[in-house]
Design a protein around this motif. Structure first.
Motif, mmCIF file in Angstrom:
data_model
loop_
_atom_site.group_PDB
_atom_site.id
_atom_site.type_symbol
_atom_site.label_atom_id
_atom_site.label_comp_id
_atom_site.label_asym_id
_atom_site.label_seq_id
_atom_site.Cartn_x
_atom_site.Cartn_y
_atom_site.Cartn_z
ATOM 1 N N SER A 10 0.869 -1.173 0.000
ATOM 2 C CA SER A 10 0.000 0.000 0.000
ATOM 3 C C SER A 10 0.905 1.222 0.000
ATOM 4 O O SER A 10 1.832 1.320 0.817
ATOM 5 N N ASP A 13 -0.112 6.522 -4.887
ATOM 6 C CA ASP A 13 -0.143 6.082 -6.283
ATOM 7 C C ASP A 13 0.781 6.953 -7.134
ATOM 8 O O ASP A 13 0.784 8.181 -7.010
ATOM 9 N N ARG A 14 1.568 6.298 -7.992
ATOM 10 C CA ARG A 14 2.438 7.005 -8.925
ATOM 11 C C ARG A 14 2.874 6.035 -10.011
ATOM 12 O O ARG A 14 2.671 4.813 -9.898
ATOM 13 N N GLN A 37 -4.268 -5.522 -8.312
ATOM 14 C CA GLN A 37 -3.935 -4.164 -7.905
ATOM 15 C C GLN A 37 -5.158 -3.268 -7.996
ATOM 16 O O GLN A 37 -6.127 -3.576 -8.705
ATOM 17 N N SER A 39 -6.162 1.136 -7.693
ATOM 18 C CA SER A 39 -5.855 2.535 -7.416
ATOM 19 C C SER A 39 -7.110 3.217 -6.894
ATOM 20 O O SER A 39 -8.131 3.246 -7.586
ATOM 21 N N HIS A 41 -8.885 6.444 -6.206
ATOM 22 C CA HIS A 41 -8.701 7.822 -6.660
ATOM 23 C C HIS A 41 -8.999 8.834 -5.554
ATOM 24 O O HIS A 41 -8.387 9.901 -5.507
ATOM 25 N N ARG A 45 -4.243 6.459 -3.198
ATOM 26 C CA ARG A 45 -3.381 5.359 -2.775
ATOM 27 C C ARG A 45 -3.505 4.175 -3.719
ATOM 28 O O ARG A 45 -4.533 3.964 -4.378
ATOM 29 N N PHE A 46 -2.428 3.404 -3.759
ATOM 30 C CA PHE A 46 -2.318 2.228 -4.615
ATOM 31 C C PHE A 46 -2.193 0.995 -3.728
ATOM 32 O O PHE A 46 -1.478 1.003 -2.727
#
Length: 290
Positions: A10, A13-14, A37, A39, A41, A45-46
């Motif tokens: 965790s 996000d990038r 996976q 993302s 929004h 966070r991913f």
């Protein structure tokens, strides 16, 4: 020998996260068997879960050494992407403490699932504030601990539970209709490690007698909710939910009867997800990979 591992991640996000993780595993000759996976929004966070296997040779302890080496190597990537992460060795089964009170349907269901290997873990102990389920636990070969809330009060009993958790190396506590409110101090010692089944479709009908509350409101659906326990009663992050249709001809007792199957199924499914490292916390909510 091939050993299996699960990596959960965790982080903010990038670009480049999947590339970095898969590249790391490829360079170590790991075979990725499942990868999921997500993302989010709103929070930016991913979340990622990767199940993979590696050849660890034929020597004893190869799986543990491989896990340690992978963890050391992955730490650099984790720092680069500001990751919260865990690496789990599937050869190590989590140890589970099941707690119950007077109702034993969820306890009975979980013990059976552990016995047939349907849950990836070990039922290490059963504890109850009543002596009723000693024979049931014994029939499954699981130690039973009667820990009543006596004259010394709840704090003393909770300390006994904590001592049991330490002595037995417990990884997760499951409240299988354990009808005692845990103190904030107890909850704070085990964040993300206590799973409860609540006999309503949260956030509706919190607290005592939720089926009776639901009946009084004339609901057409009743439910059960599996969630992590926090110091806020019935407010912890939700893992799983199950529902059934009801109607005006049913009594509160009929609701209770119908709810038993919901509770058993929902708790088992939620616990299975936890034991398989399929749950990642996202603030007050969860990401559950199926």
């Amino acid at each position: 020998m091939t050993s299996q591992f699960v990596l959960t991640v965790s982080c903010p996000d990038r670009l480049g996260i999947v590339y970095a993780v898969s590249g790391f595993l490829t360079r170590r000759d790991a075979n990725i068997e499942d990868s999921q996976q997500f993302s989010e929004h709103g929070s930016g966070r991913f979340f990622m879960r990767v199940a993979f296997s590696v050849d660890t040779g034929h020597e004893d302890g190869g799986s543990a050494r491989a896990r340690d080496e992978l963890a050391v190597g992955f730490a650099e990537i984790a720092r680069e992407f500001d990751m919260d992460w865990q690496l789990h060795d599937r050869a190590v089964k989590p140890r589970v403490l099941i707690m119950a009170s007077k109702q034993g349907h969820c306890l009975n269901d979980l013990l059976y699932r552990f016995r047939i290997g349907a849950l990836h873990g070990e039922a290490a102990a059963v504890a109850s504030n009543h002596p009723d389920w000693a024979d049931l636990a014994a029939s499954s070969g699981v130690p039973f601990h009667h820990l009543p809330v006596g004259a010394a009060g709840k704090a003393s009993q909770e300390q006994q539970v904590l001592d049991l958790i330490e002595a037995e190396g417990i990884d997760v506590v499951v409240l299988a209709r354990y009808m005692q409110i845990l103190s904030p101090e107890f909850c704070a010692k085990l964040p993300g490690r206590i799973i409860n089944i609540h006999h309503s479709f949260l956030p509706s009908f919190k607290g005592a007698k939720p089926y009776h509350q639901a009946h009084a409101r004339g609901v057409k659906l009743i439910g059960a909710t599996c969630h992590y326990v926090t110091s806020d009663l019935d407010e912890g992050p939700i893992i799983d939910q199950e529902v059934a249709r009801v109607d005006h001809a049913m009594s509160p007792e009929d609701f209770v009867s119908a709810g038993r199957d919901l509770e058993s199924t929902c708790l088992a499914r939620g616990l299975a997800a936890h034991l398989d490292q399929r749950i990642l916390l996202n603030g007050h909510s969860t990401v559950v990979f199926r």
